[in-house]
Design a protein around this motif. Structure first.
Motif, PDB file in Angstrom:
ATOM      1  N   LEU A 245      44.979 -13.075  23.094  1.00  0.00           N
ATOM      2  CA  LEU A 245      45.537 -13.099  21.733  1.00  0.00           C
ATOM      3  C   LEU A 245      44.435 -13.277  20.696  1.00  0.00           C
ATOM      4  N   VAL A 246      43.471 -14.153  21.006  1.00  0.00           N
ATOM      5  CA  VAL A 246      42.395 -14.402  20.043  1.00  0.00           C
ATOM      6  C   VAL A 246      41.573 -13.129  19.821  1.00  0.00           C
ATOM      7  N   SER A 247      41.369 -12.328  20.888  1.00  0.00           N
ATOM      8  CA  SER A 247      40.571 -11.108  20.691  1.00  0.00           C
ATOM      9  C   SER A 247      41.328 -10.084  19.839  1.00  0.00           C
ATOM     10  N   LEU A 248      42.657 -10.116  19.929  1.00  0.00           N
ATOM     11  CA  LEU A 248      43.477  -9.285  19.033  1.00  0.00           C
ATOM     12  C   LEU A 248      43.207  -9.664  17.564  1.00  0.00           C
ATOM     13  N   LEU A 249      43.144 -10.981  17.323  1.00  0.00           N
ATOM     14  CA  LEU A 249      42.905 -11.473  15.966  1.00  0.00           C
ATOM     15  C   LEU A 249      41.480 -11.170  15.505  1.00  0.00           C
ATOM     16  N   ARG A 250      40.541 -11.246  16.468  1.00  0.00           N
ATOM     17  CA  ARG A 250      39.142 -10.973  16.110  1.00  0.00           C
ATOM     18  C   ARG A 250      38.987  -9.503  15.713  1.00  0.00           C
ATOM     19  N   ASP A 251      39.671  -8.616  16.432  1.00  0.00           N
ATOM     20  CA  ASP A 251      39.641  -7.197  16.068  1.00  0.00           C
ATOM     21  C   ASP A 251      40.251  -6.991  14.672  1.00  0.00           C
ATOM     22  N   ALA A 252      41.359  -7.688  14.411  1.00  0.00           N
ATOM     23  CA  ALA A 252      42.015  -7.556  13.104  1.00  0.00           C
ATOM     24  C   ALA A 252      41.109  -8.085  11.987  1.00  0.00           C
ATOM     25  N   ARG A 253      40.351  -9.134  12.292  1.00  0.00           N
ATOM     26  CA  ARG A 253      39.405  -9.671  11.297  1.00  0.00           C
ATOM     27  C   ARG A 253      38.352  -8.626  10.937  1.00  0.00           C
ATOM     28  N   GLY A 254      37.913  -7.853  11.930  1.00  0.00           N
ATOM     29  CA  GLY A 254      36.947  -6.786  11.678  1.00  0.00           C
ATOM     30  C   GLY A 254      37.507  -5.700  10.776  1.00  0.00           C
ATOM     31  N   VAL A 255      38.817  -5.516  10.813  1.00  0.00           N
ATOM     32  CA  VAL A 255      39.475  -4.514   9.973  1.00  0.00           C
ATOM     33  C   VAL A 255      39.773  -5.089   8.592  1.00  0.00           C
ATOM     34  N   LEU A 256      40.317  -6.310   8.571  1.00  0.00           N
ATOM     35  CA  LEU A 256      40.751  -6.904   7.298  1.00  0.00           C
ATOM     36  C   LEU A 256      39.586  -7.538   6.536  1.00  0.00           C
ATOM     37  N   GLY A 257      38.511  -7.871   7.219  1.00  0.00           N
ATOM     38  CA  GLY A 257      37.319  -8.401   6.547  1.00  0.00           C
ATOM     39  C   GLY A 257      37.419  -9.864   6.156  1.00  0.00           C
ATOM     40  N   SER A 258      38.313 -10.599   6.816  1.00  0.00           N
ATOM     41  CA  SER A 258      38.549 -12.000   6.442  1.00  0.00           C
ATOM     42  C   SER A 258      37.547 -12.941   7.125  1.00  0.00           C
ATOM     43  N   VAL A 259      36.258 -12.583   7.065  1.00  0.00           N
ATOM     44  CA  VAL A 259      35.223 -13.313   7.825  1.00  0.00           C
ATOM     45  C   VAL A 259      34.757 -14.586   7.120  1.00  0.00           C
ATOM     46  N   LEU A 260      34.329 -15.539   7.949  1.00  0.00           N
ATOM     47  CA  LEU A 260      33.769 -16.795   7.431  1.00  0.00           C
ATOM     48  C   LEU A 260      32.263 -16.611   7.256  1.00  0.00           C
ATOM     49  N   ASP A 261      31.743 -17.034   6.112  1.00  0.00           N
ATOM     50  CA  ASP A 261      30.306 -16.968   5.854  1.00  0.00           C
ATOM     51  C   ASP A 261      29.578 -17.998   6.724  1.00  0.00           C
ATOM     52  N   PRO A 262      28.393 -17.671   7.278  1.00  0.00           N
ATOM     53  CA  PRO A 262      27.696 -18.629   8.146  1.00  0.00           C
ATOM     54  C   PRO A 262      27.312 -19.937   7.458  1.00  0.00           C
ATOM     55  N   HIS A 263      27.053 -19.913   6.151  1.00  0.00           N
ATOM     56  CA  HIS A 263      26.752 -21.167   5.439  1.00  0.00           C
ATOM     57  C   HIS A 263      27.985 -22.078   5.448  1.00  0.00           C
ATOM     58  N   ALA A 264      29.138 -21.479   5.207  1.00  0.00           N
ATOM     59  CA  ALA A 264      30.389 -22.249   5.248  1.00  0.00           C
ATOM     60  C   ALA A 264      30.651 -22.751   6.665  1.00  0.00           C
ATOM     61  N   ALA A 265      30.356 -21.888   7.663  1.00  0.00           N
ATOM     62  CA  ALA A 265      30.560 -22.298   9.060  1.00  0.00           C
ATOM     63  C   ALA A 265      29.694 -23.507   9.388  1.00  0.00           C
ATOM     64  N   PHE A 266      28.468 -23.513   8.871  1.00  0.00           N
ATOM     65  CA  PHE A 266      27.577 -24.660   9.107  1.00  0.00           C
ATOM     66  C   PHE A 266      28.190 -25.944   8.543  1.00  0.00           C
ATOM     67  N   LEU A 267      28.697 -25.870   7.322  1.00  0.00           N
ATOM     68  CA  LEU A 267      29.282 -27.078   6.710  1.00  0.00           C
ATOM     69  C   LEU A 267      30.490 -27.568   7.511  1.00  0.00           C
ATOM     70  N   ILE A 268      31.325 -26.640   7.959  1.00  0.00           N
ATOM     71  CA  ILE A 268      32.503 -27.048   8.736  1.00  0.00           C
ATOM     72  C   ILE A 268      32.052 -27.646  10.072  1.00  0.00           C
ATOM     73  N   ALA A 269      31.060 -26.998  10.711  1.00  0.00           N
ATOM     74  CA  ALA A 269      30.573 -27.492  12.007  1.00  0.00           C
ATOM     75  C   ALA A 269      29.957 -28.886  11.846  1.00  0.00           C
ATOM     76  N   ARG A 270      29.263 -29.131  10.750  1.00  0.00           N
ATOM     77  CA  ARG A 270      28.697 -30.461  10.513  1.00  0.00           C
ATOM     78  C   ARG A 270      29.799 -31.479  10.294  1.00  0.00           C
ATOM     79  N   GLY A 271      30.779 -31.094   9.478  1.00  0.00           N
ATOM     80  CA  GLY A 271      31.895 -32.002   9.224  1.00  0.00           C
ATOM     81  C   GLY A 271      32.640 -32.375  10.502  1.00  0.00           C
ATOM     82  N   LEU A 272      32.765 -31.395  11.385  1.00  0.00           N
ATOM     83  CA  LEU A 272      33.503 -31.581  12.635  1.00  0.00           C
ATOM     84  C   LEU A 272      32.935 -32.726  13.489  1.00  0.00           C
ATOM     85  N   LYS A 273      31.647 -32.991  13.346  1.00  0.00           N
ATOM     86  CA  LYS A 273      31.023 -34.059  14.151  1.00  0.00           C
ATOM     87  C   LYS A 273      31.711 -35.407  13.921  1.00  0.00           C
TER      88      LYS A 273
END
Ligand SMILES: *Cc1c(COP(=O)(O)O)cnc(C)c1O
Length: 400
Positions: free
Chosen positions: A234-262
């Motif tokens: 199911l997740v790969s279905l969503l990942r393919d859809a993300r490639g079409v819809l362009g709803s990607v997370l920026d890596p800078h934002a991903a870093f902040l979320i990953a840091r917060g997650l700690k």
């Protein structure tokens, strides 16, 4: 042996789960891979990659399809939720919209619960309706009404647990059982208010879990993002859809979320303690008409919350005696919580849904969807419990 479903992410897994044993340059911390594209040494290498035979299984081709910083965040949230796979998006709504668009087509029917996130409801009742997708809305947590609402063409049930602002919880095991018995229906649970520290919906048999990472996962009210986790197919279905819809997370934002997650584990523990203490104090206060918190015995979802949650989470809602203006006086008199939308972060935030989230609705419309004009929504932060209790005590004195 399958683990007891009542196991949860904790501080150890918040810090360590999904972290690779070694990193480039022996760095301890995650690096931000700021790149829009990836190179190939020659056409033979590119052809090998295109055939799916590249020796590096994590190799990417283009930024809309994947990014190493984002991938690490996806793996970490998947591990915290005990999911096979995860996929991140530019916001919680990007995650929900991409998931829903991946799972339904014209002629399908979707069921959602009344107290759900307003924009999710709008996505289904307005956007999807334009594309020929039908829907039913049932009262929050009412699984009898859900059973009745299911049709032959139902393909998706969207639930939240707890909901906002009334923190209704749905019995996830029962929900998954009802839906599975019908076959061909997927369940998507928005677990933003629970976090994997308080509840892991996948362990109860639902199909997909979505988080607005903007809230608790990131935890600092400084970045937007969303994550969906679940089985790989199911997740790969969503990942393919993300490639079409362009709803990607920026890596800078991903870093902040990953840091917060700690610090998700420690933050959530503190928020659970703070929220329960405030809920109890408010419930005992003569100026308060009613308090909504899943771990108060007076809450209709108390049994479901006890059965599937470790703590009640960061959200407490309450109705102030004396109506809309009296509630506004309390909101204005507290000194620690800031008046703001959003929730789940380190700062306590407060708002009056009738004025902020539902400002365009008339008194009759508010009554219809069950929002009391004197309802106050508090997202409890990580401030000291005694300071918050004292602040609410003084605010209720002043505002009386
Ligand atoms: C905030 C929120 C969303 C939307 O997330 P964004 O990151 O703001 O797009 C979805 N569901 C719930 C329960 C939320 O609280």
């Amino acid at each position: 042996m399958k683990d007891d479903p009542k196991t949860f992410a904790n501080s150890t897994s918040s810090v360590h789960a999904g972290i690779p044993a070694t990193r480039p340059h022996h760095a301890l911390a995650l690096s931000i891979d700021a790149t829009a594209t990836y190179t190939f040494a020659n056409t033979a290498e590119l052809e090998r990659y295109m055939r799916g035979e590249d020796p590096d299984p994590d190799r990417e081709e283009y930024g809309r399809y994947g990014n190493p910083t984002v991938c690490e965040l996806e793996r970490r949230v998947a591990e915290l939720e005990r999911a096979e796979d995860g996929v991140a998006f530019s916001s919680g709504m990007a995650a929900i919209a991409t998931a829903v668009l991946s799972l339904v087509k014209a002629g399908d029917h979707v069921v959602l619960f009344q107290d759900g996130y307003r924009r999710t409801r709008q996505l289904v009742t307005q956007t999807l309706a334009r594309f020929g997708v039908e829907h039913s809305i049932v009262p929050s947590g009412d699984l009898g009404a859900l059973s009745v609402a299911l049709r032959d063409n139902t393909r998706l049930v969207i639930a939240e647990s707890p909901t906002n602002p009334h923190v209704f919880c749905v019995d996830l095991a029962e929900l998954a059982g009802i839906v599975k018995a019908r076959g061909r229906i997927r369940t998507l649970v928005d677990s933003t208010l629970a976090t994997p520290v308080n509840c892991r919906p996948l362990e109860f048999g639902v199909d997909l879990v979505v988080h607005s990472a903007t809230k608790s996962l990131a935890g600092h009210n400084d970045v937007l993002g969303g994550v969906v986790v679940g089985p790989q197919h199911l997740v790969s279905l969503l990942r393919d859809a993300r490639g079409v819809l362009g709803s990607v997370l920026d890596p800078h934002a991903a870093f902040l979320i990953a840091r917060g997650l700690k610090t998700l584990g420690v933050r959530t523990e503190r928020q659970n303690e703070n929220a329960l203490a405030i809920a109890r104090a408010l419930e005992a206060h003569p100026r308060i008409e009613r308090v909504f918190y899943p771990l108060l015995e007076s809450h209709p979802s108390y049994a479901a919350a006890r059965a599937q949650m470790r703590g009640g989470g960061f959200m407490v809602s309450f109705i102030v005696k004396g109506g809309r203006a009296a509630a506004s006086r309390v909101v204005d008199a507290v000194k620690i919580p800031k008046i703001a939308a959003s929730m789940g972060g380190v700062e306590s935030l407060i708002e009056q849904p009738a004025i902020m989230s539902y400002s365009e609705l008339s008194a009759e419309q508010l009554a219809k969807i069950g929002i009391n004009p004197a309802l106050v929504r508090l997202s409890v932060g990580i401030e000291d419990t005694a300071d918050l209790l004292q602040d609410f005590a003084q605010a209720l004195d002043v505002a009386g």
